[in-house]
Motif scaffolding. Structure first.
Motif, PDB file in Angstrom:
ATOM      1  N   GLU A  78      35.155 -48.529   0.049  1.00 35.80           N
ATOM      2  CA  GLU A  78      35.625 -48.006  -1.229  1.00 35.80           C
ATOM      3  C   GLU A  78      36.548 -49.019  -1.884  1.00 35.80           C
ATOM      4  O   GLU A  78      37.271 -49.738  -1.202  1.00 35.80           O
ATOM      5  N   VAL A  79      36.516 -49.033  -3.198  1.00 31.64           N
ATOM      6  CA  VAL A  79      37.496 -49.792  -3.972  1.00 31.64           C
ATOM      7  C   VAL A  79      38.112 -48.847  -4.995  1.00 31.64           C
ATOM      8  O   VAL A  79      37.390 -48.181  -5.750  1.00 31.64           O
ATOM      9  N   LEU A  80      39.438 -48.768  -5.000  1.00 35.84           N
ATOM     10  CA  LEU A  80      40.163 -47.943  -5.959  1.00 35.84           C
ATOM     11  C   LEU A  80      40.860 -48.840  -6.967  1.00 35.84           C
ATOM     12  O   LEU A  80      41.630 -49.733  -6.582  1.00 35.84           O
ATOM     13  N   ALA A  81      40.587 -48.624  -8.250  1.00 34.85           N
ATOM     14  CA  ALA A  81      41.313 -49.310  -9.316  1.00 34.85           C
ATOM     15  C   ALA A  81      42.553 -48.480  -9.625  1.00 34.85           C
ATOM     16  O   ALA A  81      42.451 -47.289  -9.931  1.00 34.85           O
ATOM     17  N   ILE A  82      43.738 -49.121  -9.544  1.00 37.77           N
ATOM     18  CA  ILE A  82      44.997 -48.412  -9.722  1.00 37.77           C
ATOM     19  C   ILE A  82      45.654 -48.845 -11.019  1.00 37.77           C
ATOM     20  O   ILE A  82      45.946 -50.035 -11.224  1.00 37.77           O
ATOM     21  N   GLU A  83      45.889 -47.875 -11.896  1.00 37.65           N
ATOM     22  CA  GLU A  83      46.495 -48.116 -13.213  1.00 37.65           C
ATOM     23  C   GLU A  83      48.019 -48.035 -13.083  1.00 37.65           C
ATOM     24  O   GLU A  83      48.555 -47.492 -12.105  1.00 37.65           O
ATOM     25  N   ALA A  84      48.737 -48.582 -14.069  1.00 34.60           N
ATOM     26  CA  ALA A  84      50.185 -48.779 -13.971  1.00 34.60           C
ATOM     27  C   ALA A  84      50.966 -47.511 -13.632  1.00 34.60           C
ATOM     28  O   ALA A  84      51.982 -47.570 -12.946  1.00 34.60           O
ATOM     29  N   SER A  85      50.527 -46.345 -14.087  1.00 34.48           N
ATOM     30  CA  SER A  85      51.261 -45.109 -13.799  1.00 34.48           C
ATOM     31  C   SER A  85      50.892 -44.523 -12.440  1.00 34.48           C
ATOM     32  O   SER A  85      51.497 -43.545 -12.007  1.00 34.48           O
ATOM     33  N   GLY A  86      49.885 -45.119 -11.785  1.00 35.06           N
ATOM     34  CA  GLY A  86      49.469 -44.629 -10.466  1.00 35.06           C
ATOM     35  C   GLY A  86      48.108 -43.968 -10.448  1.00 35.06           C
ATOM     36  O   GLY A  86      47.540 -43.766  -9.371  1.00 35.06           O
TER      37      GLY A  86
ATOM     38  N   GLN B 233      44.267 -43.417 -10.279  1.00 32.46           N
ATOM     39  CA  GLN B 233      43.321 -44.287  -9.591  1.00 32.46           C
ATOM     40  C   GLN B 233      41.915 -43.697  -9.607  1.00 32.46           C
ATOM     41  O   GLN B 233      41.731 -42.480  -9.572  1.00 32.46           O
ATOM     42  N   THR B 234      40.931 -44.593  -9.688  1.00 31.71           N
ATOM     43  CA  THR B 234      39.527 -44.196  -9.681  1.00 31.71           C
ATOM     44  C   THR B 234      38.797 -45.055  -8.663  1.00 31.71           C
ATOM     45  O   THR B 234      38.975 -46.274  -8.623  1.00 31.71           O
ATOM     46  N   LEU B 235      37.991 -44.398  -7.856  1.00 35.89           N
ATOM     47  CA  LEU B 235      37.310 -45.116  -6.773  1.00 35.89           C
ATOM     48  C   LEU B 235      35.804 -45.107  -6.941  1.00 35.89           C
ATOM     49  O   LEU B 235      35.224 -44.201  -7.551  1.00 35.89           O
ATOM     50  N   SER B 236      35.193 -46.146  -6.379  1.00 33.83           N
ATOM     51  CA  SER B 236      33.744 -46.242  -6.230  1.00 33.83           C
ATOM     52  C   SER B 236      33.477 -46.556  -4.765  1.00 33.83           C
ATOM     53  O   SER B 236      34.290 -47.207  -4.104  1.00 33.83           O
ATOM     54  N   SER B 237      32.331 -46.087  -4.246  1.00 31.89           N
ATOM     55  CA  SER B 237      32.053 -46.301  -2.833  1.00 31.89           C
ATOM     56  C   SER B 237      30.575 -46.602  -2.609  1.00 31.89           C
ATOM     57  O   SER B 237      29.725 -46.255  -3.422  1.00 31.89           O
ATOM     58  N   SER B 238      30.279 -47.251  -1.482  1.00 29.19           N
ATOM     59  CA  SER B 238      28.910 -47.523  -1.068  1.00 29.19           C
ATOM     60  C   SER B 238      28.913 -47.704   0.455  1.00 29.19           C
ATOM     61  O   SER B 238      29.950 -47.527   1.119  1.00 29.19           O
TER      62      SER B 238
END
Length: 252
Positions: free
Chosen positions: A231-239, A241-246
C-alpha cells in the motif's frame, strides 16, 4: 488547515465543563475541592482516511494524555460526537493513548459528499477528566483537503514474480488537493496470511518524503514463494490520507 472560531455553543460548553462539580474534583460525598487543574493533551488528532482501491472511507481519531478516566470529542458546533469512558480497575489505572477508526462503508452506500457533510471542516474540541481530577483539553482542525490515491506503477497484481532480495515498488506523485501540499508517503508491505495468529501482518512500514516515487524493499524482509499486499498512502498537510493497494508474489 484553516482554523475556524468555535461558536457560542462550544464556548458555553467549555465554560460549563471547567466549572462542573464533577470535573472540579468533587468526591463521592459531594465535597467540591476547588477548580481543577487544566492540562493540555499530549496529542489530539482527527483526519480522514480514504481507500481509493476499495472505494470507501472514514475518519480516524488519536488521543494521548496521561491517566484519563474519560475523553469526549465535540464538533465545531459543540455537539458531542464521541466519548470513551474507563470503568472499574481500568478507571483506577487510567487511559493514555487511544486510537479510533470509524467504520468505512463503501461510497456506493455513503458517498464522499455525505461523509464530508457528517464531519464538517473546523476545529474539534477534546475534553476529559483525569484520575487525579484534572481536566484534559485539546483540539484538532479537520480539513476537507482529500488527496487522490497514488497510482501504483509496479509491481501490480498479475506482474511477473518478484525477487525477494531485490524488489522495488513504484508509484506516481499525487497532485496537492486544493493546493494543500502532500507532506509524505507511507509505504506498507503486508503478508495477509502469516500462518501464525500472534505474528503481525505488517512486514514493513516506512515513511517516505513527498519527493519519493520509489522504494526498495530491504533484503531480508521478504520470504520466497509468498504473496504480499503493498500500500501507498498519500498524506496531505492536515493529516488526511488516501491509499492505493495491490499485490505481488515472490519467486521460490
Amino acid at each position: 488547515m484553516r482554523p475556524i472560531r468555535v461558536g457560542l455553543v462550544a464556548a458555553v460548553l467549555f465554560t460549563g465543563v471547567l466549572s462542573s462539580p464533577v470535573l472540579a474534583g468533587a468526591s463521592d460525598r459531594g465535597k467540591v475541592q476547588g477548580p481543577p487543574e487544566v492540562v493540555e493533551l499530549k496529542d489530539s488528532r482527527l483526519k480522514f482516511e480514504i481507500n481509493d482501491t476499495d472505494g470507501d472511507g472514514g475518519v480516524q481519531a488519536f488521543i494521548d494524555g496521561d491517566g484519563w478516566r474519560w475523553i469526549s470529542i465535540f464538533d465545531p458546533s459543540g455537539r458531542k460526537i464521541f466519548t470513551a469512558t474507563t470503568k472499574g480497575i481500568m478507571a483506577e489505572q487510567g487511559g493514555t493513548e487511544l486510537f479510533l477508526e470509524s467504520a468505512e462503508p463503501p461510497f456506493s452506500e455513503l458517498p464522499m459528499s455525505e461523509l464530508l457533510e457528517r464531519f464538517p471542516e473546523g476545529e474539534y474540541r477534546f475534553y476529559g477528566r483525569g484520575i487525579e481530577g484534572e481536566t484534559f483539553v485539546g483540539s484538532a482542525n479537520l480539513s476537507h483537503n482529500i488527496p487522490s490515491g497514488p497510482v501504483l506503477v509496479s509491481p501490480i497484481e498479475g506482474d511477473a514474480l518478484q525477487d525477494p532480495g531485490n524488489t522495488v515498488v513504484e508509484w506516481e506523485a499525487v497532485i496537492p488537493p486544493n493546493g494543500s501540499p502532500i507532506v509524505g508517503y507511507q509505504v506498507l508491505v503486508v503478508q495477509p496470511d502469516t500462518g501464525l495468529a500472534g505474528l503481525p501482518k505488517v512486514v514493513l512500514d516506512v515513511m517516505m518524503p513527498p519527493t519519493a516515487m520509489t522504494m526498495e524493499v530491504p533484503e531480508g524482509f521478504l520470504q520466497p514463494g509468498t504473496e504480499y499486499e503493498w500500500e501507498v498512502l498519500a498524506i496531505e498537510a492536515s493529516g488526511n490520507q488516501t491509499l492505493s493497494s495491490s499485490f505481488f508474489t515472490t519467486t521460490d
